[in-house]
Write a protein that holds these residues in place. Structure first.
Motif, PDB file in Angstrom:
ATOM      1  N   LEU A 124      -6.465 -21.710   3.327  1.00  0.00           N
ATOM      2  CA  LEU A 124      -5.237 -21.568   2.542  1.00  0.00           C
ATOM      3  C   LEU A 124      -4.995 -22.811   1.693  1.00  0.00           C
ATOM      4  CD1 LEU A 124      -1.972 -19.893   3.546  1.00  0.00           C
ATOM      5  CD2 LEU A 124      -1.852 -22.151   2.506  1.00  0.00           C
ATOM      6  N   LEU A 125      -5.166 -24.003   2.289  1.00  0.00           N
ATOM      7  CA  LEU A 125      -4.981 -25.233   1.522  1.00  0.00           C
ATOM      8  C   LEU A 125      -5.966 -25.313   0.358  1.00  0.00           C
ATOM      9  CD1 LEU A 125      -4.447 -27.887   4.358  1.00  0.00           C
ATOM     10  CD2 LEU A 125      -2.713 -26.861   2.884  1.00  0.00           C
ATOM     11  N   HIS A 126      -7.208 -24.950   0.636  1.00  0.00           N
ATOM     12  CA  HIS A 126      -8.235 -24.993  -0.409  1.00  0.00           C
ATOM     13  C   HIS A 126      -7.903 -24.017  -1.535  1.00  0.00           C
ATOM     14  CE1 HIS A 126     -12.396 -24.386  -2.062  1.00  0.00           C
ATOM     15  NE2 HIS A 126     -12.386 -25.693  -1.952  1.00  0.00           N
ATOM     16  N   ASP A 127      -7.452 -22.817  -1.173  1.00  0.00           N
ATOM     17  CA  ASP A 127      -7.063 -21.837  -2.191  1.00  0.00           C
ATOM     18  C   ASP A 127      -5.872 -22.331  -3.013  1.00  0.00           C
ATOM     19  OD1 ASP A 127      -9.045 -20.150  -1.340  1.00  0.00           O
ATOM     20  OD2 ASP A 127      -7.727 -18.861  -0.145  1.00  0.00           O
ATOM     21  N   TYR A 128      -5.045 -23.172  -2.407  1.00  0.00           N
ATOM     22  CA  TYR A 128      -3.854 -23.684  -3.071  1.00  0.00           C
ATOM     23  C   TYR A 128      -4.179 -24.850  -4.000  1.00  0.00           C
ATOM     24  CZ  TYR A 128       1.184 -24.531  -3.469  1.00  0.00           C
ATOM     25  OH  TYR A 128       2.475 -24.668  -3.939  1.00  0.00           O
ATOM     26  N   ILE A 147      -1.201 -12.622   6.956  1.00  0.00           N
ATOM     27  CA  ILE A 147      -2.409 -11.922   7.395  1.00  0.00           C
ATOM     28  C   ILE A 147      -3.248 -12.827   8.294  1.00  0.00           C
ATOM     29  CG2 ILE A 147      -4.623 -10.984   6.605  1.00  0.00           C
ATOM     30  CD1 ILE A 147      -3.116  -9.850   4.173  1.00  0.00           C
ATOM     31  N   SER A 148      -3.353 -14.096   7.933  1.00  0.00           N
ATOM     32  CA  SER A 148      -4.094 -15.041   8.782  1.00  0.00           C
ATOM     33  C   SER A 148      -3.443 -15.184  10.150  1.00  0.00           C
ATOM     34  CB  SER A 148      -4.170 -16.416   8.097  1.00  0.00           C
ATOM     35  OG  SER A 148      -4.996 -16.368   6.953  1.00  0.00           O
ATOM     36  N   ASP A 149      -2.104 -15.264  10.179  1.00  0.00           N
ATOM     37  CA  ASP A 149      -1.401 -15.388  11.452  1.00  0.00           C
ATOM     38  C   ASP A 149      -1.551 -14.123  12.298  1.00  0.00           C
ATOM     39  OD1 ASP A 149      -0.620 -17.955  11.061  1.00  0.00           O
ATOM     40  OD2 ASP A 149       1.497 -17.537  10.743  1.00  0.00           O
ATOM     41  N   SER A 159     -12.553 -15.514   7.608  1.00  0.00           N
ATOM     42  CA  SER A 159     -11.909 -16.439   6.660  1.00  0.00           C
ATOM     43  C   SER A 159     -12.202 -16.125   5.200  1.00  0.00           C
ATOM     44  CB  SER A 159     -12.356 -17.874   6.950  1.00  0.00           C
ATOM     45  OG  SER A 159     -13.735 -18.045   6.620  1.00  0.00           O
ATOM     46  N   GLY A 160     -13.329 -15.451   4.957  1.00  0.00           N
ATOM     47  CA  GLY A 160     -13.747 -15.221   3.582  1.00  0.00           C
ATOM     48  C   GLY A 160     -14.546 -16.368   2.993  1.00  0.00           C
ATOM     49  N   ILE A 161     -14.752 -17.429   3.758  1.00  0.00           N
ATOM     50  CA  ILE A 161     -15.556 -18.574   3.316  1.00  0.00           C
ATOM     51  C   ILE A 161     -17.014 -18.338   3.725  1.00  0.00           C
ATOM     52  CG2 ILE A 161     -15.897 -21.079   3.463  1.00  0.00           C
ATOM     53  CD1 ILE A 161     -13.306 -20.281   2.105  1.00  0.00           C
ATOM     54  N   LYS A 162     -17.924 -18.458   2.778  1.00  0.00           N
ATOM     55  CA  LYS A 162     -19.326 -18.197   3.055  1.00  0.00           C
ATOM     56  C   LYS A 162     -19.872 -19.162   4.122  1.00  0.00           C
ATOM     57  CE  LYS A 162     -20.038 -14.875   0.077  1.00  0.00           C
ATOM     58  NZ  LYS A 162     -20.345 -13.508   0.547  1.00  0.00           N
ATOM     59  N   ILE A 209     -21.031 -18.379  13.246  1.00  0.00           N
ATOM     60  CA  ILE A 209     -20.632 -18.794  11.905  1.00  0.00           C
ATOM     61  C   ILE A 209     -20.440 -17.573  10.994  1.00  0.00           C
ATOM     62  CG2 ILE A 209     -22.974 -19.082  10.943  1.00  0.00           C
ATOM     63  CD1 ILE A 209     -21.852 -21.706   9.631  1.00  0.00           C
ATOM     64  N   LYS A 210     -21.163 -16.497  11.289  1.00  0.00           N
ATOM     65  CA  LYS A 210     -20.971 -15.255  10.531  1.00  0.00           C
ATOM     66  C   LYS A 210     -19.603 -14.651  10.823  1.00  0.00           C
ATOM     67  CE  LYS A 210     -22.548 -12.207   7.622  1.00  0.00           C
ATOM     68  NZ  LYS A 210     -22.810 -12.560   6.227  1.00  0.00           N
ATOM     69  N   ASP A 211     -19.153 -14.744  12.075  1.00  0.00           N
ATOM     70  CA  ASP A 211     -17.807 -14.286  12.417  1.00  0.00           C
ATOM     71  C   ASP A 211     -16.764 -15.051  11.612  1.00  0.00           C
ATOM     72  OD1 ASP A 211     -18.736 -12.467  14.301  1.00  0.00           O
ATOM     73  OD2 ASP A 211     -18.577 -13.891  15.956  1.00  0.00           O
ATOM     74  N   LEU A 212     -16.919 -16.375  11.536  1.00  0.00           N
ATOM     75  CA  LEU A 212     -15.973 -17.190  10.778  1.00  0.00           C
ATOM     76  C   LEU A 212     -15.981 -16.804   9.304  1.00  0.00           C
ATOM     77  CD1 LEU A 212     -15.671 -18.866  13.363  1.00  0.00           C
ATOM     78  CD2 LEU A 212     -15.761 -20.928  11.951  1.00  0.00           C
ATOM     79  N   GLU A 213     -17.153 -16.524   8.782  1.00  0.00           N
ATOM     80  CA  GLU A 213     -17.241 -16.070   7.389  1.00  0.00           C
ATOM     81  C   GLU A 213     -16.461 -14.772   7.199  1.00  0.00           C
ATOM     82  OE1 GLU A 213     -20.702 -13.918   4.926  1.00  0.00           O
ATOM     83  OE2 GLU A 213     -21.118 -16.044   5.246  1.00  0.00           O
TER      84      GLU A 213
END
Length: 298
Positions: free
Chosen positions: A59-63, A96-98, A17-20, A10-14
Motif C-alpha cells: 500500500l505504501l509503495h502504491d501510494y 480488502i487487505s485487512d 499481494s499482487g507483487i511479483k 513466495i508464490k502465495d505472497l505474490e
C-alpha cells in the motif's frame, strides 16, 4: 484444521499481494524488508507477520513511497503510516487487505473492526460493490491457485452473509411500495454460490418491491407453485457453476415452458450466462452480464 495455512511460499505472497515473486526477492536482497525462513533445500517460506508486512508495504509503495525509504522504517512505523495515509481513494484496497488478513488468521474481530470502519464512511451498497465483490473475486483466484483453502473462503463468506442478512432484515420490515410485480429469487439445483443472489435480494427490497427468496438448489417445478400465489412474477436465477454448460440451453428452455405466461419474466445472471444461446430465448427472458446491469433494470 490440519490443512489451514500459516506458512506461505513466495508464490502465495505474490498471489495475495499482487507483487511479483521476482520483485519480492529483490526487495529482500537489497533492502531486507522481509526475513523468510528457509527449508533444508533453501526454499523461502513466510509467516503471517511477513504477509501482513508485505501487504502494508504494498500500500505504501502504491501510494508513492520508495521501497528504499520504506526499508528504513521501524516495524511500528509502517502500519502507523498506512493508517495515516488511508483516504477515500485507497480505503477500499486497504480494507480488502485487512479482510484477507482476517481470513488468513480466522480473525472474526478484525473482520468486524474493518467492516465497522468501512460502514462509517460508506453505504452498505458501496461496501458490497466496491469491497466485498472485488474481495470475493480475488478469493476465487486464490482458491484456484491453492493459496487459500476452502476453510478460508467459507469463513469470510459466512461473515459477509451475516452482514447481508442483517441489512436484508432491516429492509423487510418496511412496507412494500410497488405492487406491479413480485421477484422470486433462486439458484439452480446443486448451485451453492449464494452471495450474489442475496445481494440482489437486498437491492430489490431497497427499491420497495415484494420478494420471495428461495435460495439454493431449487427445482423448476417448485418455482411453478409460486404462480398460484403471485402475479406477475419476475424469476431471477443466478448461475455460477450450475447447471453444466452443455445443459444450460435445455435448462433455460425448461424454465420457459414451465413458467412463462401471465406476464411472467425470467431473468438470468451469473458467470454461466455467457453460454446461453440468445437466439433461442423467448422475448420474456432476459440475460444480464452484471449485478449493476440487473439492478438498473428493476
Amino acid at each position: 484444521m490440519n490443512n489451514i495455512k500459516n506458512v506461505f511460499s513466495i508464490k502465495d505472497l505474490e498471489n495475495l499481494s499482487g507483487i511479483k515473486a521476482h520483485t519480492i526477492r529483490i526487495w529482500e536482497k537489497r533492502y531486507n524488508v522481509l526475513q523468510p525462513m528457509r527449508t533444508d533445500t533453501n526454499i523461502r517460506l513466510y509467516d503471517l507477520h511477513s504477509l501482513q508486512k508485505l501487504l502494508n508495504i504494498t500500500l505504501l509503495h502504491d501510494y508513492g513511497y520508495k521501497i528504499s525509504k520504506i526499508a528504513t522504517y521501524s516495524e511500528e512505523k509502517i502500519p502507523s503510516l498506512v493508517r495515516e495515509i488511508i483516504t477515500t481513494k485507497n480505503a477500499n484496497n486497504h480494507a480488502i487487505s485487512d479482510f484477507k488478513m482476517a481470513m488468513m488468521n480466522f480473525d472474526q474481530d478484525l473482520f468486524f473492526k474493518t467492516y465497522d470502519w468501512l460502514i462509517a464512511k460508506k453505504t452498505f451498497k458501496e461496501v458490497f460493490l466496491q469491497v466485498f465483490v472485488p474481495l470475493m473475486n480475488e478469493l476465487g483466484l486464490l482458491w484456484q491457485t491453492d493459496t487459500i483453502t476452502p476453510a478460508h473462503e467459507h469463513f469470510v463468506s459466512y461473515l459477509i452473509k451475516q452482514k447481508l442478512l442483517i441489512n436484508i432484515e432491516q429492509l423487510q420490515t418496511q412496507p412494500v411500495q410497488h405492487h406491479d410485480k413480485v421477484f422470486v429469487l433462486s439458484l439452480p439445483m446443486n448451485e451453492i454460490h449464494e452471495l450474489g443472489l442475496m445481494y440482489l435480494h437486498y437491492e430489490i427490497l431497497l427499491q420497495g418491491y415484494k420478494t420471495v427468496y428461495l435460495g439454493e438448489s431449487m427445482p423448476i417445478d417448485n418455482l411453478k407453485v409460486l404462480k398460484n400465489n403471485f402475479g406477475p412474477i419476475v424469476y431471477i436465477t443466478y448461475m455460477t457453476v450450475q447447471p453444466d454448460r452443455e445443459a444450460i440451453d435445455n435448462y433455460v428452455s425448461t424454465m420457459e415452458s414451465e413458467l412463462l405466461g401471465d406476464g411472467t419474466q425470467l431473468w438470468f445472471i451469473g458467470r454461466l450466462v455467457e453460454n446461453i444461446d440468445r437466439d433461442k430465448i423467448a422475448s420474456e427472458t432476459h440475460i444480464f452480464q452484471s449485478i449493476t446491469e440487473l439492478v438498473d433494470a428493476i
